[in-house]
Design an enzyme around this catalytic site. Sequence first.
Site, mmCIF file in Angstrom:
data_model
loop_
_atom_site.group_PDB
_atom_site.id
_atom_site.type_symbol
_atom_site.label_atom_id
_atom_site.label_comp_id
_atom_site.label_asym_id
_atom_site.label_seq_id
_atom_site.Cartn_x
_atom_site.Cartn_y
_atom_site.Cartn_z
ATOM 1 N N LYS A 16 -38.833 3.636 21.668
ATOM 2 C CA LYS A 16 -38.785 3.100 20.300
ATOM 3 C C LYS A 16 -39.688 3.895 19.364
ATOM 4 O O LYS A 16 -39.328 4.190 18.232
ATOM 5 C CB LYS A 16 -39.241 1.627 20.298
ATOM 6 C CG LYS A 16 -38.366 0.707 21.120
ATOM 7 C CD LYS A 16 -38.938 -0.696 21.197
ATOM 8 C CE LYS A 16 -40.206 -0.810 22.013
ATOM 9 N NZ LYS A 16 -40.075 -0.565 23.450
ATOM 10 N N GLN A 222 -41.907 -4.051 23.126
ATOM 11 C CA GLN A 222 -41.244 -4.536 24.339
ATOM 12 C C GLN A 222 -39.718 -4.351 24.209
ATOM 13 O O GLN A 222 -39.298 -3.435 23.541
ATOM 14 C CB GLN A 222 -41.621 -6.003 24.646
ATOM 15 C CG GLN A 222 -43.079 -6.183 25.081
ATOM 16 C CD GLN A 222 -44.062 -6.219 23.934
ATOM 17 O OE1 GLN A 222 -43.895 -6.970 22.991
ATOM 18 N NE2 GLN A 222 -45.091 -5.410 23.992
#
Length: 419
Positions: A16, A222
């Site tokens: 990410k 996450q």
Amino acid sequence: MPATVIVGAQWGDEGKGKIVDLLAQDSDLVCRYQGGPNAGHTIVVDGDTFKIRQIPSGVLRGKTCVIGAGCVIDPEVFLAEVDELEGRGVSTGDVHLSGEAHLVMPWHVAIDQASERRLGSLQIGTTKRGIGPCYADKAARLGIRVQDLLDAKILRQKIEVALAEKNVWLERVYGVPPLDLEEVAGQLETLAQRVRSYVDDTALLVDRALRAGRRVLLEGAQGTLLDLDHGTYPFVTSSSTVAANAAIGVGIGPNRIDRVIGVAKAYVTRVGEGPFPTEIQGPDQERVRELGGEFGTVTGRERRCGWLDLVALRYAVRLNGITSLALTKLDVLSHFDELPVCVAYRLRDGSETHEFPAHQSDFHHCRPVYETLAGWQEPLEYELPEAARVYIAFIERALGAEITLVGTGAERESVVSLR
Ligand code: GDP
Ligand code: IMO
Ligand code: MG
């Protein structure tokens, strides 16, 4: 597109940080909406590696950065991160911290560690950074928030009340030494002096930016399968990781979100315990780990490695409303003759399903059903080899979503844009 969510579509560590760093070039604000120092987002810039934990990855591009109300902050980790970034020439002057975010206190870390030890073989495999206990106190309305750092008297009072209870837990339940009030209060008061200047009304700041037509990235931490509600409970983190929570976590209306980009590895990794249907059995597990450098950013633990799981990924597309995907680390697969891809799960009764099982026991006992695609050996450059293109097209068809970015290496520039 003014507000875009970047969300992890697997069990975290999808890359990410790198995708946010890329898209931040064309954005004005980058905001984190949940999680805390359990996150580790790695960005490699000209051979220099940055591991960012609490500050949004947009900080490396000099963008306005927001740590939203839905996050939890360990002030010591936050300041260490500030010092590290500043020491490497990255300014944190435009980082804004929500006063509503909760503080990870020393007892949260102590309880996280002691609780995992106590669970023994039933442990979750947390990052032991106090995340679960901190979010639990938030829900129980016992938490201490960033804004409490602004008033030394209030801060001390709250620490005193909390410690009176937490020390009983530490001593009597977990059999570990209690924390000293003077020590903890002194430490927090010192940290507070420096954290104060970052505190802001961040929900207002984001709203004003959106009204002014500025482009906002909402950076998840996450991943979808670690979501507290929709993930593989109890082997999850303690916050809601999915895209819808981006609105809550920064404090804007859900209708302000225009686009949701999912980030998925071309295979799958998982750190910590919990079911993992496509976990590779045999030497290829080690091979993927070595080729992909799959060791935890925060804890250094070996990441468990598996083949791409399209059942789980389709679930992530559905839960987040993913409109397009970034497929990272495709280069890591450039060494295999064949690539198994999980297209369905076989359940205990022998039936096959393409949907992610709603019942935990079904998921724990399911077996992956693989289709095997041809691999490729060529390193990935701007032109992807035919077999890699087939791999991508296969995923797009199964998901009904477009892959627009493909990761071809850890370096900032190693991304191929497909459309
Ligand atoms: P995050 O937590 O989702 O930001 O992901 P992490 O940073 O924890 O883990 C991803 C790892 O893969 C990092 O070490 C990145 O530098 C690396 N990485 C990201 N994209 C790529 C890629 O396309 N290829 C390769 N080889 N490495 C990548
Ligand atoms: P990023 O943002 C991968 C995992 C832990 C454990 C579970 C609960 O880098 O993708 P916690 O400490 O949150 O209570 O641990 O969640 N976990 C992560 N796994 N990447 C992360 O963050 C993670 N943050 C937590 O390993 O299984
Ligand atoms: Mg990570």
